[in-house]
Motif scaffolding. Structure first.
Motif, PDB file in Angstrom:
ATOM      1  N   TRP A  37       4.206  30.742  92.204  1.00 29.38           N
ATOM      2  CA  TRP A  37       3.924  31.870  93.078  1.00 29.38           C
ATOM      3  C   TRP A  37       2.793  32.762  92.561  1.00 29.38           C
ATOM      4  O   TRP A  37       2.354  33.672  93.266  1.00 29.38           O
ATOM      5  CB  TRP A  37       5.184  32.717  93.277  1.00 29.38           C
ATOM      6  N   ILE A  38       2.286  32.529  91.379  1.00 27.97           N
ATOM      7  CA  ILE A  38       1.200  33.349  90.838  1.00 27.97           C
ATOM      8  C   ILE A  38      -0.123  32.849  91.400  1.00 27.97           C
ATOM      9  O   ILE A  38      -0.482  31.678  91.251  1.00 27.97           O
ATOM     10  CB  ILE A  38       1.181  33.307  89.303  1.00 27.97           C
ATOM     11  N   MET A  39      -0.876  33.736  92.027  1.00 28.61           N
ATOM     12  CA  MET A  39      -2.150  33.388  92.647  1.00 28.61           C
ATOM     13  C   MET A  39      -3.256  33.326  91.588  1.00 28.61           C
ATOM     14  O   MET A  39      -3.126  33.868  90.480  1.00 28.61           O
ATOM     15  CB  MET A  39      -2.510  34.404  93.719  1.00 28.61           C
ATOM     16  N   LYS A  40      -4.367  32.654  91.942  1.00 25.55           N
ATOM     17  CA  LYS A  40      -5.483  32.510  91.010  1.00 25.55           C
ATOM     18  C   LYS A  40      -6.128  33.854  90.697  1.00 25.55           C
ATOM     19  O   LYS A  40      -6.564  34.087  89.563  1.00 25.55           O
ATOM     20  CB  LYS A  40      -6.522  31.552  91.597  1.00 25.55           C
ATOM     21  N   ALA A  41      -6.208  34.738  91.690  1.00 30.89           N
ATOM     22  CA  ALA A  41      -6.794  36.060  91.448  1.00 30.89           C
ATOM     23  C   ALA A  41      -5.964  36.844  90.430  1.00 30.89           C
ATOM     24  O   ALA A  41      -6.512  37.568  89.586  1.00 30.89           O
ATOM     25  CB  ALA A  41      -6.894  36.832  92.763  1.00 30.89           C
ATOM     26  N   THR A  42      -4.646  36.685  90.495  1.00 28.92           N
ATOM     27  CA  THR A  42      -3.775  37.366  89.538  1.00 28.92           C
ATOM     28  C   THR A  42      -3.965  36.814  88.130  1.00 28.92           C
ATOM     29  O   THR A  42      -3.954  37.563  87.146  1.00 28.92           O
ATOM     30  CB  THR A  42      -2.307  37.216  89.961  1.00 28.92           C
ATOM     31  N   LEU A  43      -4.159  35.506  88.025  1.00 27.26           N
ATOM     32  CA  LEU A  43      -4.382  34.904  86.715  1.00 27.26           C
ATOM     33  C   LEU A  43      -5.670  35.409  86.072  1.00 27.26           C
ATOM     34  O   LEU A  43      -5.738  35.601  84.856  1.00 27.26           O
ATOM     35  CB  LEU A  43      -4.426  33.378  86.841  1.00 27.26           C
ATOM     36  N   LYS A  44      -6.688  35.654  86.886  1.00 22.97           N
ATOM     37  CA  LYS A  44      -7.939  36.202  86.347  1.00 22.97           C
ATOM     38  C   LYS A  44      -7.725  37.607  85.793  1.00 22.97           C
ATOM     39  O   LYS A  44      -8.270  37.964  84.751  1.00 22.97           O
ATOM     40  CB  LYS A  44      -9.009  36.211  87.437  1.00 22.97           C
ATOM     41  N   VAL A  45      -6.921  38.403  86.496  1.00 18.51           N
ATOM     42  CA  VAL A  45      -6.632  39.762  86.018  1.00 18.51           C
ATOM     43  C   VAL A  45      -5.820  39.704  84.729  1.00 18.51           C
ATOM     44  O   VAL A  45      -6.010  40.513  83.818  1.00 18.51           O
ATOM     45  CB  VAL A  45      -5.890  40.555  87.110  1.00 18.51           C
ATOM     46  N   VAL A  46      -4.913  38.726  84.642  1.00 18.26           N
ATOM     47  CA  VAL A  46      -4.126  38.559  83.424  1.00 18.26           C
ATOM     48  C   VAL A  46      -5.026  38.193  82.245  1.00 18.26           C
ATOM     49  O   VAL A  46      -4.842  38.682  81.122  1.00 18.26           O
ATOM     50  CB  VAL A  46      -3.035  37.488  83.637  1.00 18.26           C
ATOM     51  N   GLU A  47      -5.997  37.316  82.485  1.00 18.07           N
ATOM     52  CA  GLU A  47      -6.946  36.952  81.429  1.00 18.07           C
ATOM     53  C   GLU A  47      -7.744  38.168  80.971  1.00 18.07           C
ATOM     54  O   GLU A  47      -8.023  38.318  79.774  1.00 18.07           O
ATOM     55  CB  GLU A  47      -7.886  35.861  81.933  1.00 18.07           C
ATOM     56  N   ARG A  48      -8.099  39.035  81.921  1.00 14.48           N
ATOM     57  CA  ARG A  48      -8.825  40.247  81.556  1.00 14.48           C
ATOM     58  C   ARG A  48      -7.957  41.143  80.660  1.00 14.48           C
ATOM     59  O   ARG A  48      -8.450  41.734  79.690  1.00 14.48           O
ATOM     60  CB  ARG A  48      -9.237  40.997  82.829  1.00 14.48           C
ATOM     61  N   ARG A  49      -6.672  41.238  80.959  1.00 15.44           N
ATOM     62  CA  ARG A  49      -5.761  42.026  80.130  1.00 15.44           C
ATOM     63  C   ARG A  49      -5.640  41.437  78.733  1.00 15.44           C
ATOM     64  O   ARG A  49      -5.586  42.166  77.733  1.00 15.44           O
ATOM     65  CB  ARG A  49      -4.385  42.102  80.801  1.00 15.44           C
ATOM     66  N   LYS A  50      -5.624  40.108  78.628  1.00 10.36           N
ATOM     67  CA  LYS A  50      -5.565  39.459  77.326  1.00 10.36           C
ATOM     68  C   LYS A  50      -6.812  39.764  76.502  1.00 10.36           C
ATOM     69  O   LYS A  50      -6.747  39.959  75.290  1.00 10.36           O
ATOM     70  CB  LYS A  50      -5.413  37.946  77.494  1.00 10.36           C
ATOM     71  N   GLU A  51      -7.967  39.785  77.162  1.00 13.04           N
ATOM     72  CA  GLU A  51      -9.210  40.077  76.454  1.00 13.04           C
ATOM     73  C   GLU A  51      -9.208  41.494  75.888  1.00 13.04           C
ATOM     74  O   GLU A  51      -9.655  41.728  74.760  1.00 13.04           O
ATOM     75  CB  GLU A  51     -10.392  39.889  77.394  1.00 13.04           C
ATOM     76  N   ILE A  52      -8.694  42.439  76.662  1.00 13.82           N
ATOM     77  CA  ILE A  52      -8.637  43.822  76.186  1.00 13.82           C
ATOM     78  C   ILE A  52      -7.707  43.924  74.980  1.00 13.82           C
ATOM     79  O   ILE A  52      -8.019  44.603  73.991  1.00 13.82           O
ATOM     80  CB  ILE A  52      -8.177  44.757  77.320  1.00 13.82           C
ATOM     81  N   LYS A  53      -6.580  43.246  75.048  1.00 13.27           N
ATOM     82  CA  LYS A  53      -5.629  43.307  73.945  1.00 13.27           C
ATOM     83  C   LYS A  53      -6.154  42.589  72.707  1.00 13.27           C
ATOM     84  O   LYS A  53      -5.883  42.995  71.574  1.00 13.27           O
ATOM     85  CB  LYS A  53      -4.297  42.688  74.389  1.00 13.27           C
ATOM     86  N   ALA A  54      -6.911  41.501  72.920  1.00 11.88           N
ATOM     87  CA  ALA A  54      -7.450  40.755  71.782  1.00 11.88           C
ATOM     88  C   ALA A  54      -8.480  41.566  70.999  1.00 11.88           C
ATOM     89  O   ALA A  54      -8.618  41.400  69.779  1.00 11.88           O
ATOM     90  CB  ALA A  54      -8.070  39.443  72.260  1.00 11.88           C
ATOM     91  N   LYS A  55      -9.215  42.438  71.675  1.00 11.92           N
ATOM     92  CA  LYS A  55     -10.206  43.264  70.993  1.00 11.92           C
ATOM     93  C   LYS A  55      -9.551  44.305  70.089  1.00 11.92           C
ATOM     94  O   LYS A  55     -10.183  44.806  69.165  1.00 11.92           O
ATOM     95  CB  LYS A  55     -11.096  43.954  72.023  1.00 11.92           C
ATOM     96  N   GLY A  56      -8.300  44.616  70.374  1.00 12.51           N
ATOM     97  CA  GLY A  56      -7.590  45.601  69.565  1.00 12.51           C
ATOM     98  C   GLY A  56      -7.463  46.936  70.278  1.00 12.51           C
ATOM     99  O   GLY A  56      -8.396  47.387  70.961  1.00 12.51           O
ATOM    100  N   ILE A  57      -6.297  47.548  70.138  1.00 11.05           N
ATOM    101  CA  ILE A  57      -6.034  48.863  70.747  1.00 11.05           C
ATOM    102  C   ILE A  57      -5.950  49.870  69.605  1.00 11.05           C
ATOM    103  O   ILE A  57      -4.871  50.226  69.128  1.00 11.05           O
ATOM    104  CB  ILE A  57      -4.731  48.827  71.584  1.00 11.05           C
ATOM    105  N   ASP A  58      -7.116  50.295  69.161  1.00  6.52           N
ATOM    106  CA  ASP A  58      -7.182  51.200  68.015  1.00  6.52           C
ATOM    107  C   ASP A  58      -7.358  52.657  68.414  1.00  6.52           C
ATOM    108  O   ASP A  58      -7.001  53.561  67.655  1.00  6.52           O
ATOM    109  CB  ASP A  58      -8.321  50.788  67.081  1.00  6.52           C
ATOM    110  N   TYR A  59      -7.921  52.886  69.586  1.00  5.71           N
ATOM    111  CA  TYR A  59      -8.208  54.260  70.011  1.00  5.71           C
ATOM    112  C   TYR A  59      -7.487  54.545  71.326  1.00  5.71           C
ATOM    113  O   TYR A  59      -7.015  53.638  72.020  1.00  5.71           O
ATOM    114  CB  TYR A  59      -9.714  54.476  70.173  1.00  5.71           C
ATOM    115  N   GLN A  60      -7.448  55.824  71.680  1.00  3.70           N
ATOM    116  CA  GLN A  60      -6.768  56.240  72.903  1.00  3.70           C
ATOM    117  C   GLN A  60      -7.463  55.686  74.137  1.00  3.70           C
ATOM    118  O   GLN A  60      -6.820  55.370  75.137  1.00  3.70           O
ATOM    119  CB  GLN A  60      -6.722  57.786  72.956  1.00  3.70           C
ATOM    120  N   VAL A  61      -8.786  55.548  74.056  1.00  4.87           N
ATOM    121  CA  VAL A  61      -9.532  55.001  75.203  1.00  4.87           C
ATOM    122  C   VAL A  61      -9.113  53.558  75.472  1.00  4.87           C
ATOM    123  O   VAL A  61      -8.935  53.157  76.629  1.00  4.87           O
ATOM    124  CB  VAL A  61     -11.047  55.090  74.930  1.00  4.87           C
ATOM    125  N   ASP A  62      -8.965  52.773  74.400  1.00  7.48           N
ATOM    126  CA  ASP A  62      -8.529  51.384  74.574  1.00  7.48           C
ATOM    127  C   ASP A  62      -7.117  51.309  75.141  1.00  7.48           C
ATOM    128  O   ASP A  62      -6.809  50.440  75.963  1.00  7.48           O
ATOM    129  CB  ASP A  62      -8.574  50.658  73.230  1.00  7.48           C
TER     130      ASP A  62
END
Length: 333
Positions: free
Chosen positions: A138-163
């Motif tokens: 039931w997961i659409m391809k557009a949703t998977l792209k957004v999930v990949e974007r979230r993974k990229e943000i988390k992979a860079k590290g959440i060190d500051y409040q902006v992140d």
């Protein structure tokens, strides 16, 4: 004491703090952030009893504890074998042709297998597309792209409040799109069930209802041994090892034709010849596809698509094993 805990470790530390508070007379200060991590700070105050000294002295000690980080298990690389192209089927035979042209007589079976294994893995990593994890229907391809974007943000590290703000915003978008996808999927399933009920297709009707109402049932691996239930992984492995060893254990009390032949020809110098090239070729051809590779990450499809040079390499490898009577290390793990 400074500790960073997650999951079960956080529960254990909270139990430790509660116990120390009631029994060891400690002063506890806790602070919890909104993230998954729990930051716990506490100072332990130790007081002497009346029997130790007449003066009432106060001792303060600070203890810092870091929880051990467990090593991550090695993830096997899985390839999409439908994407094997002509480049792979050209580069692999050429590399093995160069290997076969060199002097292989002095190499041990383990060294020979390592060279062939590295060729297959290097060419596969360079030419074959890696297979993606199978997501839910039931997961659409557009949703998977957004999930990949979230993974990229988390992979860079959440060190500051902006992140952290960016990650939370992306997480909200993912949750919103997931809810829409599951709602759309459920409505489609309702329509299909209604159509099957109109057409009196009871089999598909019950299958559709079961797919929507089925609940998750966790599976627990257990083995019964001598009236006891074993549920620990190492205990189960030991039991299976013991059982398989008993099956393949040599029974000297049973006399078979092969043992009679061994006794008759024990004093002769004739030895059985190594496997033929045609036998190795037939064995490779009859291997089944879509099987999980072993610890060496070499799948059957990589060997089959290698061509005649790969078959010739395996024939030399089996001959070396036959003569030296030694297996490669990867084959006995």
């Amino acid at each position: 004491m400074l500790a960073i805990a997650r999951g079960k470790d956080a529960i254990r530390i909270s139990v430790l703090i509660t116990t120390c508070t009631h029994e060891a007379r400690v002063t506890v200060f806790t602070r919890t952030s909104s993230m998954a991590k729990r930051l716990i700070r506490w100072r332990k105050k130790i007081r002497h009893g009346a029997d130790c000294h007449s003066d009432h002295e106060l001792l303060v000690c600070d203890i810092q504890v870091r929880l051990k980080r467990l090593p991550k298990a090695q993830v096997l690389v899985r390839f999409d074998f439908a994407t094997i192209n002509d480049e792979y089927m050209v580069r692999v035979p050429n590399r093995f042709e160069t290997l076969l042209a060199s002097d292989l007589e002095e190499l041990t079976p383990c060294e020979l297998w390592d060279k062939g294994k590295n060729i297959l893995k290097d060419v596969a990593n360079a030419t074959i597309i890696k297979s993606r994890k199978n997501h839910k229907k039931w997961i659409m391809k557009a949703t998977l792209k957004v999930v990949e974007r979230r993974k990229e943000i988390k992979a860079k590290g959440i060190d500051y409040q902006v992140d952290l703000v960016k990650y939370k915003q992306q997480h909200k978008i993912v949750q919103r799109m997931m809810r829409k996808d599951i709602e759309k999927y459920i409505n489609e399933q309702y329509q299909r069930i209604e159509e099957k009920s109109i057409n009196n297709s009871l089999k598909h009707l019950y299958q559709g209802v079961k797919s929507l109402t089925k609940k998750f049932k966790p599976t627990i691996d257990t083995v019964k041994s001598d009236g006891k239930i074993l549920n620990e992984s190492h205990e189960i492995k030991d039991k299976w090892k013991q059982y398989c060893s008993s099956l393949f254990k040599k029974n000297d009390t049973i006399t078979t034709m092969s043992r009679l032949e061994d006794r008759l020809f024990a004093n002769t110098e004739d030895t059985e010849p190594p496997p033929l090239y045609s036998e190795v070729e037939k064995a490779i051809r009859e291997l089944k596809n879509n099987k999980n590779p072993g610890c060496d990450d070499i799948a059957v499809e990589l060997i089959k698509k290698g061509g005649e040079n790969v078959t010739c390499f395996f024939h030399k490898l089996y001959t070396a094993i036959w003569i030296s009577k030694k297996w490669p290390d990867d084959w006995v793990k």
